[in-house]
Each structure stands twice: as C-alpha cells, then as structure tokens.
Scaffold this motif. Structure first.
Motif, PDB file in Angstrom:
ATOM      1  N   THR A  85       0.898  -1.140  -0.073  1.00  0.00           N
ATOM      2  CA  THR A  85       0.035   0.022  -0.141  1.00  0.00           C
ATOM      3  C   THR A  85       0.922   1.313   0.128  1.00  0.00           C
ATOM      4  N   LEU A  86       1.945   1.186   0.857  1.00  0.00           N
ATOM      5  CA  LEU A  86       2.737   2.268   0.610  1.00  0.00           C
ATOM      6  C   LEU A  86       3.436   2.909  -0.740  1.00  0.00           C
ATOM      7  N   VAL A  87       3.543   1.582  -1.326  1.00  0.00           N
ATOM      8  CA  VAL A  87       4.378   1.783  -2.599  1.00  0.00           C
ATOM      9  C   VAL A  87       3.298   2.175  -3.528  1.00  0.00           C
ATOM     10  N   GLU A  88       2.080   1.652  -3.785  1.00  0.00           N
ATOM     11  CA  GLU A  88       0.959   2.080  -4.660  1.00  0.00           C
ATOM     12  C   GLU A  88       0.136   3.527  -4.268  1.00  0.00           C
ATOM     13  N   HIS A  89       0.380   3.921  -2.994  1.00  0.00           N
ATOM     14  CA  HIS A  89       0.083   5.132  -2.658  1.00  0.00           C
ATOM     15  C   HIS A  89       1.007   6.175  -1.879  1.00  0.00           C
ATOM     16  N   TYR A  90       2.124   6.153  -2.515  1.00  0.00           N
ATOM     17  CA  TYR A  90       3.326   6.909  -1.926  1.00  0.00           C
ATOM     18  C   TYR A  90       3.001   8.425  -1.823  1.00  0.00           C
ATOM     19  N   GLY A  91       2.699   8.795  -2.943  1.00  0.00           N
ATOM     20  CA  GLY A  91       2.405  10.290  -2.872  1.00  0.00           C
ATOM     21  C   GLY A  91       3.245  11.244  -2.152  1.00  0.00           C
ATOM     22  N   ASP A  92       2.815  12.121  -1.509  1.00  0.00           N
ATOM     23  CA  ASP A  92       3.804  13.235  -0.867  1.00  0.00           C
ATOM     24  C   ASP A  92       3.939  12.763   0.782  1.00  0.00           C
ATOM     25  N   ARG A  93       4.932  12.069   1.227  1.00  0.00           N
ATOM     26  CA  ARG A  93       5.102  11.719   2.532  1.00  0.00           C
ATOM     27  C   ARG A  93       6.654  11.902   2.869  1.00  0.00           C
ATOM     28  N   ARG A  94       6.880  11.749   4.111  1.00  0.00           N
ATOM     29  CA  ARG A  94       8.209  11.902   4.784  1.00  0.00           C
ATOM     30  C   ARG A  94       8.793  10.374   4.880  1.00  0.00           C
ATOM     31  N   ASN A  95      10.058  10.413   4.703  1.00  0.00           N
ATOM     32  CA  ASN A  95      10.878   9.133   4.863  1.00  0.00           C
ATOM     33  C   ASN A  95      10.708   8.956   6.453  1.00  0.00           C
ATOM     34  N   CYS A  96      10.836   7.372   6.733  1.00  0.00           N
ATOM     35  CA  CYS A  96      10.409   6.808   7.865  1.00  0.00           C
ATOM     36  C   CYS A  96      11.409   5.731   8.367  1.00  0.00           C
ATOM     37  N   THR A  97      11.556   5.488   9.616  1.00  0.00           N
ATOM     38  CA  THR A  97      12.296   4.191  10.147  1.00  0.00           C
ATOM     39  C   THR A  97      11.076   3.359  10.620  1.00  0.00           C
ATOM     40  N   VAL A  98      11.022   2.183  10.041  1.00  0.00           N
ATOM     41  CA  VAL A  98       9.841   1.399  10.447  1.00  0.00           C
ATOM     42  C   VAL A  98      10.691   0.097  10.999  1.00  0.00           C
ATOM     43  N   ALA A 120       8.643  -5.146  -1.877  1.00  0.00           N
ATOM     44  CA  ALA A 120       8.194  -3.641  -1.664  1.00  0.00           C
ATOM     45  C   ALA A 120       8.984  -2.818  -1.057  1.00  0.00           C
ATOM     46  N   VAL A 121       9.867  -3.548   0.264  1.00  0.00           N
ATOM     47  CA  VAL A 121      10.756  -2.820   0.827  1.00  0.00           C
ATOM     48  C   VAL A 121      11.985  -2.248  -0.151  1.00  0.00           C
ATOM     49  N   TRP A 122      12.335  -3.170  -1.022  1.00  0.00           N
ATOM     50  CA  TRP A 122      13.454  -2.780  -2.017  1.00  0.00           C
ATOM     51  C   TRP A 122      13.089  -1.648  -2.905  1.00  0.00           C
ATOM     52  N   VAL A 123      11.942  -1.655  -3.465  1.00  0.00           N
ATOM     53  CA  VAL A 123      11.346  -0.550  -4.207  1.00  0.00           C
ATOM     54  C   VAL A 123      11.433   0.798  -3.397  1.00  0.00           C
ATOM     55  N   ILE A 124      10.947   0.718  -2.172  1.00  0.00           N
ATOM     56  CA  ILE A 124      10.971   1.990  -1.460  1.00  0.00           C
ATOM     57  C   ILE A 124      12.518   2.518  -1.104  1.00  0.00           C
ATOM     58  N   LEU A 125      13.389   1.613  -1.099  1.00  0.00           N
ATOM     59  CA  LEU A 125      14.628   1.900  -0.575  1.00  0.00           C
ATOM     60  C   LEU A 125      15.396   2.365  -2.010  1.00  0.00           C
ATOM     61  N   HIS A 126      14.737   2.004  -3.151  1.00  0.00           N
ATOM     62  CA  HIS A 126      15.687   2.324  -4.283  1.00  0.00           C
ATOM     63  C   HIS A 126      15.001   3.141  -5.178  1.00  0.00           C
ATOM     64  N   GLU A 127      13.910   3.826  -4.573  1.00  0.00           N
ATOM     65  CA  GLU A 127      13.375   4.974  -5.432  1.00  0.00           C
ATOM     66  C   GLU A 127      13.943   6.292  -5.056  1.00  0.00           C
ATOM     67  N   GLU A 128      14.767   6.799  -6.023  1.00  0.00           N
ATOM     68  CA  GLU A 128      15.619   7.943  -5.415  1.00  0.00           C
ATOM     69  C   GLU A 128      14.643   9.132  -5.088  1.00  0.00           C
ATOM     70  N   ALA A 129      13.699   9.421  -5.646  1.00  0.00           N
ATOM     71  CA  ALA A 129      12.875  10.666  -5.233  1.00  0.00           C
ATOM     72  C   ALA A 129      12.185  10.370  -3.970  1.00  0.00           C
ATOM     73  N   TRP A 130      11.879   9.309  -3.346  1.00  0.00           N
ATOM     74  CA  TRP A 130      11.318   8.949  -2.008  1.00  0.00           C
ATOM     75  C   TRP A 130      12.481   8.848  -1.010  1.00  0.00           C
ATOM     76  N   ASN A 131      13.735   8.987  -1.418  1.00  0.00           N
ATOM     77  CA  ASN A 131      14.862   9.198  -0.412  1.00  0.00           C
ATOM     78  C   ASN A 131      15.846  10.535  -0.668  1.00  0.00           C
ATOM     79  N   GLU A 132      15.184  11.584  -1.322  1.00  0.00           N
ATOM     80  CA  GLU A 132      15.975  12.662  -1.506  1.00  0.00           C
ATOM     81  C   GLU A 132      16.130  13.267  -0.282  1.00  0.00           C
ATOM     82  N   GLY A 133      14.988  13.746   0.636  1.00  0.00           N
ATOM     83  CA  GLY A 133      14.887  14.220   1.799  1.00  0.00           C
ATOM     84  C   GLY A 133      15.600  13.668   3.155  1.00  0.00           C
TER      85      GLY A 133
END
Length: 310
Positions: A239-252, A282-295
């Motif tokens: 769900t995080l991957v499919e509806h990422y949108g505008d969100r902060r980076n997070c430690t889970v 899904a974890v791999w995608v979140i960590l390898h999407e550059e735009a999601w890890n810029e901030g």
C-alpha cells in the motif's frame, strides 16, 4: 467486632445492604464508627467497624454472597454532564478495569468524561507530559466508555495505561507523538491523525496496518514485538508503494520479516512498472526509489537487520 473495607463506588447504604441485608443497618454502622454520618462520602479502602453476626435480612446477605453481588451505587448527582469543547475521541475499555492512567502534553485544554459517576476532569495541557490516573467509582456490565472533548494540539499522548479495546477518532486529532502499546484493537481511526511523526505500537496485536499508510508525516513507526501476520505486513508495504504520494521518509521497526526475498521485482513487459510479489520486494522498491529518499533515507529494521539506502 468485624471490620469491612469499602469498595470503590459504595455509599453508606450500599455497605449496610451488603453487611446486614437492609439499609436499616446504617444505625449499627453509625454507632460503631463515631466519625461516620449520613453526609460522609466513603472512599475506596476505608475501614469500617460493624457488629459481628448482626444480620437483619439473612436471605439478602446470602443471595448477594451466592451471586457475588457487592452493592456499589455511589453518588449519581453528576449527570447530565456538560462540555465546552467538541467531542474528539471515544475509547472503550473492558468492564472489569478498576484503575487506569494515560499521559498527555501539548497546548490547549482537554475535558474527560471517564464514563462513571465522577465529574468532568478538565486538564490544561503543558509542554511537560502530565500523568492522569483515574479509579472508577462504579461498575458496568458491558464495556466502559471514555470520551475526550478537545480542540487542543497535542505534543504527546500515551494511551497504553488505558488498555483500550477500541479507539474512535471523531475528528482530526493533531498529535506529534502517539504511544499505544500492549493493545488489541483496530487502527482504522488512525487515518484521522494529523502531524504525527512518531507512532509506537509495540507489543500490539493488529489485524490490519493499511490505515497507517494514511499517516504521511510519520518518521518513526515502532512495531517491535507486535503480533502481526506476514501477510498483514505485506499489505501495508505494498500500500505504501502504490499510494506513496507526498510523505516523509520513515524508520519502520518490524517484529518479523514480510514474505519473499529482498530483491528487485520483475517489471510488466507492457507498462514497465514493477510487479511486486512480496513484502520484501516492496521494501526494495521503497529504498531504491531515488525521489522517495532525497529528503532523507527510509530505513527498515527487521529482526535486528537494518535495510536502508545503499
């Protein structure tokens, strides 16, 4: 002479009914307790002296003892209650709970209806967390309901000491840090959290994490020791991957690994989009999407193994 310890919510007539089988027994109580009067408000734990073997209605005493009935009608003068702030939160608790506590901090005012015969508790919030403790003065057959009336902005809330069975947010609740541990309940209402950057749900039993995907400002999500099925974790991650949108980076922090292998997923031959088949993908995608890890970099701590941006 006998000694009796008052139970929460009892008045002098309740004690008389329990000991003597009739409210006429108050005379014996008044004789044996010189500091006692009809106007005395009894408190839980107070010790009263009474005459042994003096029973007015033995059948009533026997019936109460056989069925485990302890009269505790308390004082009913506080209803109806009035509130000056809007209803914001409704929590339900197990009927047998006697004493609860919670902690709050922030700016504004909070009005609490504890769901018993006590008056409304008004709390002026401060930067330092305040520990609120309450002992219920009556008994209920079904679940007990606690209501919070407020329009405050909370810096922190810790509901762990309430041990809630359910939680309903009636309106958007601004709270920066929320703690609710060792609970078994639905997280559906947490969609209405606002400005929450830290959420501690450790040791909880949870059937669905998807509502947490709506908490886009989260920077820390602690699910350590939570009782979760791997499929529940999978659903949250996809769900995080499919509806990422505008969100902060997070430690889970996860108590157990989602399904699958930590690797790049296959892509759809027509659209080129990832076809995520497991939670670890899904974890791999979140960590390898550059735009999601810029901030700032996402981080997943699973079984004491940290997965983050390489």
């Amino acid at each position: 002479m006998g000694k009796y310890r008052v139970v929460a919510g009892q008045n002098i007539y309740d004690v008389a009914l329990y000991l003597y089988g009739s409210i006429e027994g108050v005379v014996d109580l008044l004789i044996n307790n010189p500091d006692l009067s009809f106007a005395t408000t009894l408190t839980a734990g107070r010790e009263l002296v009474y005459t042994d073997d003096f029973v007015i209605r033995a059948d009533v005493v026997a019936y109460n003892g056989l069925h485990g009935i302890v009269p505790a009608n308390g004082e009913r003068h506080v209803y109806p209650k009035t509130f000056t702030l809007p209803l914001a939160v409704v929590l339900t608790l197990a009927a047998g709970i006697i004493t609860v506590q919670c902690a709050v901090s922030g700016a504004g005012q909070l009005e609490i209806d504890w769901g018993d015969n006590s008056d409304t508790e008004t709390v002026l919030l401060a930067d330092t967390p305040q520990l609120l403790t309450h002992t219920f003065d009556n008994k209920v057959r079904d679940r007990r309901r606690i209501r919070w009336f407020t329009d405050a902005c909370f810096r922190s809330i810790d509901w762990s000491g309430l041990k809630p069975r359910s939680l309903v947010l009636v309106q958007t609740l601004p709270v920066e840090e929320l703690t609710l541990t060792h609970a078994t309940l639905s997280l559906e209402s947490l969609r209405l959290l606002s400005g929450t950057y830290s959420l501690n749900l450790s040791n909880c039993a949870l059937a669905d994490l998807a509502p947490l995907a709506e908490c886009r400002e989260l920077m820390t999500l602690d699910l350590s020791a939570a009782r979760l099925k791997p499929t529940v974790i999978d659903h949250y991650l996809t769900t995080l991957v499919e509806h990422y949108g505008d969100r902060r980076n997070c430690t889970v922090i996860l108590p157990t690994a989602p399904t699958g292998t930590y690797r790049e997923p296959d892509r759809d031959t027509e659209t080129g989009r990832y076809r995520i088949a497991s939670g670890m993908e899904a974890v791999w995608v979140i960590l390898h999407e550059e735009a999601w890890n810029e901030g700032g970099a996402w981080k997943f701590i699973i079984d004491d193994i940290t997965y983050t941006v390489e």
